[in-house]
Design a protein around this motif. Structure first.
Motif, short mmCIF file in Angstrom:
data_model
loop_
_atom_site.label_atom_id
_atom_site.label_comp_id
_atom_site.label_asym_id
_atom_site.label_seq_id
_atom_site.Cartn_x
_atom_site.Cartn_y
_atom_site.Cartn_z
N VAL A 9 0.85 -1.19 0.00
CA VAL A 9 0.00 0.00 0.00
C VAL A 9 0.88 1.24 0.00
N ASP A 10 0.46 2.25 -0.73
CA ASP A 10 1.18 3.50 -0.86
C ASP A 10 1.15 4.28 0.45
N THR A 11 2.28 4.84 0.84
CA THR A 11 2.41 5.59 2.10
C THR A 11 1.45 6.77 2.16
N SER A 12 1.32 7.51 1.06
CA SER A 12 0.45 8.69 1.09
C SER A 12 -1.02 8.31 1.27
N LEU A 13 -1.41 7.18 0.71
CA LEU A 13 -2.79 6.70 0.88
C LEU A 13 -3.03 6.30 2.34
N LEU A 14 -2.06 5.63 2.94
CA LEU A 14 -2.17 5.27 4.36
C LEU A 14 -2.24 6.50 5.25
N LYS A 15 -1.43 7.49 4.94
CA LYS A 15 -1.41 8.72 5.73
C LYS A 15 -2.78 9.39 5.72
N GLU A 19 -4.85 9.91 9.20
CA GLU A 19 -5.15 11.27 9.63
C GLU A 19 -6.62 11.64 9.46
N GLY A 20 -7.44 10.69 9.05
CA GLY A 20 -8.87 10.92 8.93
C GLY A 20 -9.26 11.78 7.75
N GLU A 21 -8.36 11.93 6.78
CA GLU A 21 -8.66 12.74 5.60
C GLU A 21 -9.54 12.00 4.61
N THR A 22 -9.61 10.69 4.75
CA THR A 22 -10.43 9.88 3.85
C THR A 22 -11.13 8.79 4.67
N ILE A 24 -12.94 5.02 5.10
CA ILE A 24 -12.45 3.70 4.70
C ILE A 24 -12.99 3.28 3.32
N GLY A 25 -14.23 3.59 3.02
CA GLY A 25 -14.77 3.26 1.70
C GLY A 25 -14.01 3.96 0.58
N GLN A 26 -13.68 5.23 0.79
CA GLN A 26 -12.91 5.99 -0.19
C GLN A 26 -11.49 5.45 -0.30
N PHE A 27 -10.92 5.08 0.84
CA PHE A 27 -9.58 4.51 0.85
C PHE A 27 -9.53 3.23 0.02
N LEU A 28 -10.50 2.33 0.26
CA LEU A 28 -10.52 1.07 -0.47
C LEU A 28 -10.76 1.28 -1.96
N THR A 29 -11.64 2.21 -2.30
CA THR A 29 -11.89 2.51 -3.71
C THR A 29 -10.62 3.02 -4.37
N ALA A 30 -9.90 3.93 -3.70
CA ALA A 30 -8.65 4.44 -4.25
C ALA A 30 -7.60 3.33 -4.34
N PHE A 31 -7.52 2.49 -3.32
CA PHE A 31 -6.55 1.39 -3.30
C PHE A 31 -6.79 0.44 -4.47
N PHE A 32 -8.06 0.07 -4.69
CA PHE A 32 -8.37 -0.88 -5.75
C PHE A 32 -8.48 -0.24 -7.13
N SER A 33 -8.33 1.08 -7.21
CA SER A 33 -8.28 1.71 -8.52
C SER A 33 -6.92 1.46 -9.20
N ASP A 34 -5.93 1.08 -8.41
CA ASP A 34 -4.64 0.67 -8.97
C ASP A 34 -4.86 -0.62 -9.75
#
Length: 124
Positions: A9-15, A19-22, A24-34
């Motif tokens: 997983v990309d460090t910036s995505l984890l950050k 930090e609550g900027e995203t 979990i649903g948005q995080f997973l969507t961004a993660f699986f867009s790779d």
């Protein structure tokens, strides 16, 4: 048997998640867009149907019911998807709607996410 795999997983995505900027649903969507991550989860979903005959394929999925516990870096989500079956000998094509719930845990030291799918149903 449950299916499992780990993905980096990309460090910036984890950050953003930490930090609550995203959410979990948005995080997973961004993660699986790779493209590679998308391919891995589609293969993981299709692998549940390898014993059903034909050549199962999953092309896309929707993430629902995502949850995350920031205290222990674990969560879950449901994949809603369509399985396409191809039977080349008889030139038959078939499809069915399915869903599978996945548990995940983030390893921030290794910068990876471990996914474990639910146990498949066994019909007696």
């Amino acid at each position: 048997m449950a299916k499992d795999f780990d993905l980096p997983v990309d460090t910036s995505l984890l950050k953003q998640l930490y930090e609550g900027e995203t959410a979990i649903g948005q995080f997973l969507t961004a993660f699986f867009s790779d493209k590679s991550n998308h391919s891995s989860i589609c293969q993981g979903l299709a692998s549940y149907f390898y014993d059903d005959g034909g050549s199962p394929e999953v092309r896309e999925f929707e993430i629902t019911n995502a949850s995350f516990n920031p205290g222990n870096l674990t969560g879950s989500f449901k994949c809603v998807f369509k399985v396409y079956f191809f039977f080349t000998c008889s030139d038959v094509k078939n499809q069915k709607n399915e869903n599978i719930t996945w548990q995940f845990s983030i390893n921030k030291n290794k910068l990876s996410i471990a996914f474990v799918g639910e146990e498949p149903w066994v019909w007696n």
